[in-house]
Design a protein around this motif. Structure first.
Motif, mmCIF file in Angstrom:
data_model
loop_
_atom_site.group_PDB
_atom_site.id
_atom_site.type_symbol
_atom_site.label_atom_id
_atom_site.label_comp_id
_atom_site.label_asym_id
_atom_site.label_seq_id
_atom_site.Cartn_x
_atom_site.Cartn_y
_atom_site.Cartn_z
ATOM 1 N N GLN A 273 -8.978 -6.628 -5.441
ATOM 2 C CA GLN A 273 -7.887 -6.769 -6.401
ATOM 3 C C GLN A 273 -6.900 -5.613 -6.292
ATOM 4 O OE1 GLN A 273 -10.119 -7.177 -10.031
ATOM 5 N NE2 GLN A 273 -10.240 -9.424 -9.869
ATOM 6 N N LEU B 203 -4.736 -6.169 -3.355
ATOM 7 C CA LEU B 203 -3.709 -7.163 -3.644
ATOM 8 C C LEU B 203 -2.524 -6.529 -4.369
ATOM 9 C CD1 LEU B 203 -2.677 -10.061 -3.750
ATOM 10 C CD2 LEU B 203 -4.005 -10.380 -5.848
ATOM 11 N N GLU B 204 -2.802 -5.638 -5.285
ATOM 12 C CA GLU B 204 -1.699 -4.966 -5.986
ATOM 13 C C GLU B 204 -0.856 -4.127 -5.017
ATOM 14 O OE1 GLU B 204 -3.421 -2.741 -9.141
ATOM 15 O OE2 GLU B 204 -4.116 -4.504 -10.252
ATOM 16 N N ASN C 41 1.281 -6.490 -2.971
ATOM 17 C CA ASN C 41 2.404 -6.998 -3.764
ATOM 18 C C ASN C 41 3.530 -5.968 -3.840
ATOM 19 O OD1 ASN C 41 1.497 -9.599 -4.407
ATOM 20 N ND2 ASN C 41 0.208 -8.837 -6.095
ATOM 21 N N LEU D 122 5.368 -5.985 -0.651
ATOM 22 C CA LEU D 122 6.183 -7.188 -0.540
ATOM 23 C C LEU D 122 7.466 -7.043 -1.350
ATOM 24 C CD1 LEU D 122 6.535 -10.098 0.420
ATOM 25 C CD2 LEU D 122 5.211 -10.851 -1.573
ATOM 26 N N ILE D 123 7.362 -6.469 -2.520
ATOM 27 C CA ILE D 123 8.564 -6.269 -3.343
ATOM 28 C C ILE D 123 9.560 -5.368 -2.615
ATOM 29 C CG2 ILE D 123 9.406 -5.239 -5.477
ATOM 30 C CD1 ILE D 123 6.810 -6.144 -6.801
ATOM 31 N N ASN E 291 11.133 -7.271 0.320
ATOM 32 C CA ASN E 291 12.145 -8.235 -0.129
ATOM 33 C C ASN E 291 13.452 -7.538 -0.479
ATOM 34 O OD1 ASN E 291 10.481 -10.481 0.182
ATOM 35 N ND2 ASN E 291 9.647 -10.321 -1.901
ATOM 36 N N GLN F 220 4.242 -10.277 3.089
ATOM 37 C CA GLN F 220 3.761 -11.543 2.494
ATOM 38 C C GLN F 220 2.386 -11.901 3.043
ATOM 39 O OE1 GLN F 220 5.283 -13.533 0.018
ATOM 40 N NE2 GLN F 220 3.198 -14.393 0.095
ATOM 41 N N VAL G 66 -0.227 -9.875 1.379
ATOM 42 C CA VAL G 66 -0.552 -10.394 0.044
ATOM 43 C C VAL G 66 -1.506 -11.582 0.153
ATOM 44 C CG1 VAL G 66 0.402 -11.556 -1.975
ATOM 45 C CG2 VAL G 66 1.563 -9.562 -1.024
ATOM 46 N N ASP G 67 -1.235 -12.502 1.081
ATOM 47 C CA ASP G 67 -2.115 -13.661 1.260
ATOM 48 C C ASP G 67 -3.511 -13.227 1.681
ATOM 49 O OD1 ASP G 67 0.022 -15.257 0.598
ATOM 50 O OD2 ASP G 67 0.585 -15.661 2.694
ATOM 51 N N LYS H 173 -5.377 -11.878 -1.297
ATOM 52 C CA LYS H 173 -5.862 -12.959 -2.177
ATOM 53 C C LYS H 173 -7.120 -13.611 -1.605
ATOM 54 C CE LYS H 173 -1.358 -14.145 -4.182
ATOM 55 N NZ LYS H 173 -0.311 -15.207 -4.307
#
Length: 436
Positions: A106, A109-110, A113, A116-117, A120, A151, A154-155, A158
């Motif tokens: 977990q 994953l953070e 993310n 990814l931000i 982007n 991305q 992130v996948d 998960k």
């Protein structure tokens, strides 16, 4: 010439002999009377010619419960031999290491993310600057690649969380089916799942239950001829009885037969489904040594609903050998005699039949099944003939007998007479009875 006995000159020794044989001659022995026997006439009734077999019970589902997670077995949450429901928790294995792996996934994953931000945002800025020709197309392509990598991270994070949750779920083992659970094969505190999927216990479904048995190919051919097949509108009924039960109280239907006949034995395997509900039984009190002799281990009826529910049990268990009866079509006008009247010698079964002038005839017969304490005779005697069923030891073939039927004996025989014009639709004998 002598004129009287005194004038005859007879030796003195012959006179006593003449007196003995002339005065004491005995009459011939009286003729023996024919022995007394009791006879009856065969009765006729509609019977179902049952076929009896030996089968074995089997569970419709059996599951091995194994450990899929490595760790210390912490809890055993059932009692051996109890009935468990589907989804009921059975075991708990050490969870802390798997919980830590989940927490780590977990956190990853953070972080993914956040990347990814940022990717982007970088891509959006480069697209704006490209319009102003402040950056090159190469810079935009690099930003787009960074965004796609973020991305993907992130996948992946998960998926790691999903896998960590699955591994964590392996630490809590629940019953996949409802049924009777065996004992725990591993005690709490032992290491399980280390390098192997440790077997913890087994569960077998109890209701309904299968019975497997082999029948002759003739029964199969008759069933096919009459349009009776597994799963069809007219399935084959069977009746099952345990070795300690009277008759065949458990009813079921055939749902499967094998796809070929064994050419060596001429038989085919059938399987029937038998309901196996819980039934209540007597409550046996615990032995109390303080009680006087004769008052221990008494059986009492349950005095409360809860106590009655606790005493429920099933009668059919997988692996038990049972008696299986397959009823045939009803046969009207079958001939039956008292089973005690049938004798056995080296030639087979026979009856002592009383014919003309009360002469005894030894009649070979072919016997069938038992029906209400009477034996079906397939061949050898006809309705209206008389056979001996009491005094068999006194009767001899080829010699006459004296018939001395008791009023109640002849009356009871007549009372068992039924309509010989019985049809297939008439009330039929119960195949669940213990008649053979």
């Amino acid at each position: 010439m002598p004129t009287c006995l005194s004038d005859l000159k007879i030796p003195g020794l012959l006179c006593p002999l003449i007196l003995i044989f002339g005065c004491n001659s005995t009459p011939p022995p009286p003729q023996m009377k024919p022995p007394a026997v009791t006879v009856a006439e065969p009765i006729q009734k509609t019977v179902i010619f049952n076929q009896d077999f030996t089968g074995s019970l089997a569970s419709i589902a059996s599951v091995d419960i194994r450990a899929r997670a490595d760790g210390i077995l912490e809890k055993v949450l059932f009692k051996p031999s109890e009935e468990v429901k589907q989804g009921q928790l059975l075991f708990e294995i050490q969870r802390n290491q798997y919980q830590a792996t989940l927490d780590k996934a977990q956190a990853a994953l953070e972080a993914a993310n956040a990347q990814l931000i940022d990717a982007n945002a970088t891509l959006e800025r480069n697209l704006i600057l490209l319009k102003k020709q402040a950056v090159t197309p190469q810079d935009v392509d690099d930003a787009r690649a960074d965004q796609e990598r973020a991305q993907a991270a992130v996948d992946g994070a998960k998926a790691d969380i999903d896998q960590a949750k699955i591994n964590l779920g392996y630490t809590r083992i629940s019953a996949p089916i409802a049924g009777s659970v065996s004992r725990n094969l591993v005690d709490a505190g032992n290491l399980v799942g280390s390098g192997e999927n440790t077997l913890l216990t087994t569960i077998v479904a109890m209701d309904p239950i299968y019975v497997y048995f082999d029948v002759s190919e003739r029964i199969l051919l008759n069933a096919l001829k009459n349009g009776r097949d597994p799963g069809g509108p007219n399935p084959i009924k069977v009746f099952v009885g345990l070795t300690n039960e009277d008759g065949y109280p458990h009813e079921g239907t055939v749902d499967f037969w094998d796809n070929k006949v064994d050419p060596g034995t001429g038989t085919i395997q059938l399987r029937a489904v038998i309901p196996n509900p819980e039934v209540s039984g007597p409550v046996v009190q615990d032995s109390d040594q303080s009680k006087p002799a004769g008052q221990q281990n008494k059986t009492a009826a349950p005095d409360s609903k809860n106590e009655k529910d606790k005493n429920l049990r099933r009668l059919l268990y997988p692996g038990v050998y049972v008696r299986v009866r397959v009823p045939g079509n009803p046969i009207p006008g079958a001939v039956l005699v008292h089973d005690v009247a049938i004798g056995t010698d080296l030639a087979g079964k026979y009856l002592l039949v009383v014919g003309e002038k009360n002469m005894v005839e030894k009649r070979p017969v072919e016997i069938g099944q038992m029906e209400d304490n009477m034996r079906v005779i397939l061949k050898g005697i006809k309705p209206g003939e008389k056979y001996i069923y009491e005094g068999l030891q006194r009767a001899r073939p080829g010699r006459p007998v004296t018939i001395t039927n008791k009023p109640d004996a002849s009356g009871s025989a007549k009372q068992t007479q039924v309509n010989t014009d019985a049809k297939v639709g008439d009330p039929q004998p119960d195949p669940k009875s213990s008649s053979k």
